[in-house]
Design a protein around this motif. Structure first.
Motif, short mmCIF file in Angstrom:
data_model
loop_
_atom_site.label_atom_id
_atom_site.label_comp_id
_atom_site.label_asym_id
_atom_site.label_seq_id
_atom_site.Cartn_x
_atom_site.Cartn_y
_atom_site.Cartn_z
N TYR A 1 -18.29 48.30 -7.22
CA TYR A 1 -16.89 48.12 -6.79
C TYR A 1 -15.94 48.32 -7.98
CZ TYR A 1 -18.12 46.63 -2.13
OH TYR A 1 -18.59 46.60 -0.83
N ARG A 2 -16.29 47.79 -9.13
CA ARG A 2 -15.44 47.96 -10.32
C ARG A 2 -15.29 49.43 -10.70
NH1 ARG A 2 -18.19 43.23 -11.95
NH2 ARG A 2 -19.63 44.42 -13.23
N ARG A 3 -16.35 50.20 -10.53
CA ARG A 3 -16.27 51.65 -10.82
C ARG A 3 -15.28 52.34 -9.91
NH1 ARG A 3 -21.33 55.24 -11.37
NH2 ARG A 3 -19.59 56.43 -10.69
N VAL A 4 -15.35 52.05 -8.61
CA VAL A 4 -14.45 52.68 -7.65
C VAL A 4 -13.01 52.22 -7.91
CG1 VAL A 4 -13.84 52.88 -5.20
CG2 VAL A 4 -16.24 52.92 -5.90
N ILE A 5 -12.82 50.94 -8.14
CA ILE A 5 -11.49 50.40 -8.42
C ILE A 5 -10.91 51.05 -9.67
CG2 ILE A 5 -10.25 48.32 -9.14
CD1 ILE A 5 -12.22 46.79 -7.22
N GLY A 6 -11.71 51.17 -10.71
CA GLY A 6 -11.26 51.82 -11.94
C GLY A 6 -10.86 53.27 -11.70
N ALA A 7 -11.63 53.97 -10.87
CA ALA A 7 -11.32 55.37 -10.56
C ALA A 7 -10.00 55.48 -9.79
CB ALA A 7 -12.46 56.00 -9.75
N ILE A 8 -9.76 54.57 -8.85
CA ILE A 8 -8.49 54.58 -8.11
C ILE A 8 -7.34 54.37 -9.07
CG2 ILE A 8 -7.11 53.32 -6.41
CD1 ILE A 8 -9.79 52.74 -4.93
N LYS A 9 -7.47 53.41 -9.97
CA LYS A 9 -6.40 53.10 -10.92
C LYS A 9 -6.14 54.25 -11.90
CE LYS A 9 -6.83 48.09 -10.79
NZ LYS A 9 -7.16 46.88 -11.57
N GLU A 10 -7.15 55.05 -12.17
CA GLU A 10 -6.97 56.20 -13.06
C GLU A 10 -6.06 57.26 -12.45
OE1 GLU A 10 -10.79 57.77 -14.09
OE2 GLU A 10 -11.37 55.96 -15.18
N LEU A 11 -5.94 57.28 -11.14
CA LEU A 11 -5.18 58.32 -10.45
C LEU A 11 -3.68 58.07 -10.42
CD1 LEU A 11 -7.60 58.96 -7.48
CD2 LEU A 11 -7.10 60.53 -9.36
N GLY A 12 -3.25 56.84 -10.67
CA GLY A 12 -1.82 56.54 -10.63
C GLY A 12 -1.58 55.05 -10.53
N ASP A 13 -0.42 54.70 -10.00
CA ASP A 13 -0.05 53.30 -9.82
C ASP A 13 -0.73 52.80 -8.56
OD1 ASP A 13 1.10 50.84 -9.94
OD2 ASP A 13 3.15 51.53 -9.64
N ALA A 14 -1.69 51.90 -8.70
CA ALA A 14 -2.51 51.46 -7.58
C ALA A 14 -2.42 49.95 -7.40
CB ALA A 14 -3.96 51.86 -7.81
N LYS A 15 -2.30 49.54 -6.13
CA LYS A 15 -2.23 48.12 -5.78
C LYS A 15 -3.14 47.87 -4.58
CE LYS A 15 1.36 47.23 -8.49
NZ LYS A 15 1.28 46.50 -9.69
N GLU A 16 -4.04 46.91 -4.72
CA GLU A 16 -4.88 46.51 -3.60
C GLU A 16 -4.09 45.52 -2.76
OE1 GLU A 16 -9.48 45.25 -2.86
OE2 GLU A 16 -8.46 44.27 -4.52
N PHE A 17 -3.94 45.80 -1.46
CA PHE A 17 -3.19 44.88 -0.62
C PHE A 17 -4.05 44.25 0.47
CE2 PHE A 17 -2.60 48.89 1.52
CZ PHE A 17 -2.51 48.59 2.86
N GLN A 18 -5.23 44.77 0.68
CA GLN A 18 -6.25 44.15 1.52
C GLN A 18 -7.59 44.50 0.89
OE1 GLN A 18 -5.48 45.84 5.37
NE2 GLN A 18 -4.04 44.22 5.92
N ARG A 19 -8.61 43.79 1.29
CA ARG A 19 -9.92 44.03 0.67
C ARG A 19 -10.35 45.49 0.85
NH1 ARG A 19 -15.09 40.22 0.62
NH2 ARG A 19 -16.43 41.66 -0.49
N SER A 20 -10.55 46.17 -0.25
CA SER A 20 -10.97 47.57 -0.28
C SER A 20 -9.95 48.53 0.33
CB SER A 20 -12.33 47.76 0.39
OG SER A 20 -13.32 47.02 -0.28
N VAL A 21 -8.70 48.10 0.42
CA VAL A 21 -7.61 48.97 0.90
C VAL A 21 -6.51 48.95 -0.14
CG1 VAL A 21 -5.96 49.45 2.74
CG2 VAL A 21 -8.17 48.40 3.30
N TRP A 22 -6.17 50.13 -0.63
CA TRP A 22 -5.23 50.27 -1.74
C TRP A 22 -4.07 51.16 -1.35
CZ3 TRP A 22 -6.13 48.59 -6.92
CH2 TRP A 22 -7.33 47.88 -7.07
N LEU A 23 -2.93 50.91 -1.96
CA LEU A 23 -1.82 51.86 -1.97
C LEU A 23 -1.84 52.51 -3.33
CD1 LEU A 23 1.01 49.83 -0.25
CD2 LEU A 23 -0.15 51.85 0.65
N LEU A 24 -1.69 53.81 -3.35
CA LEU A 24 -1.76 54.59 -4.58
C LEU A 24 -0.55 55.51 -4.65
CD1 LEU A 24 -3.31 55.71 -7.08
CD2 LEU A 24 -4.46 57.27 -5.48
N LYS A 25 0.21 55.40 -5.71
CA LYS A 25 1.35 56.29 -5.95
C LYS A 25 0.93 57.28 -7.03
CE LYS A 25 6.25 55.67 -6.05
NZ LYS A 25 7.36 54.78 -6.40
#
Length: 95
Positions: free
Chosen positions: A19-43
């Motif tokens: 999970y940390r690997r996937v979360i780190g990858a999402i955050k590498e792509l831009g401004d990312a915020k988790e708002f529900q479990r395993s659901v993110w908004l990514l700018k």
């Protein structure tokens, strides 16, 4: 720059490290915020396909992944820091 929903479900004996690997990858792509479990908004400036293809390298073949472009939204109890960050250039949510 767009706002995207990124959702994933890791299957079969996934560990916190996975999970940390996937979360780190999402955050590498831009401004990312988790708002529900395993659901993110990514700018980000990336496209849906670019986001999907990048994140696929961090998940197993049996894991699921969804990436969608947010063109309008309606929410209830969305944390203020998320709406302020993700939708600051939008006038207001669609009601």
């Amino acid at each position: 720059m767009g706002v995207y929903v990124v959702s994933y479900d890791l299957m079969n004996n996934e560990t916190p490290k996975d999970y940390r690997r996937v979360i780190g990858a999402i955050k590498e792509l831009g401004d990312a915020k988790e708002f529900q479990r395993s659901v993110w908004l990514l700018k980000t400036t990336k496209s849906t396909t670019e986001i999907r293809d990048y994140l696929k390298t961090y998940i197993d073949s049996d894991d699921s992944l969804f990436v969608g472009n947010v063109v309008s939204y309606a929410s209830s109890n969305l944390p203020k820091d998320i709406s302020d960050t993700m939708f600051s250039d939008w006038s207001k949510p669609v009601s």
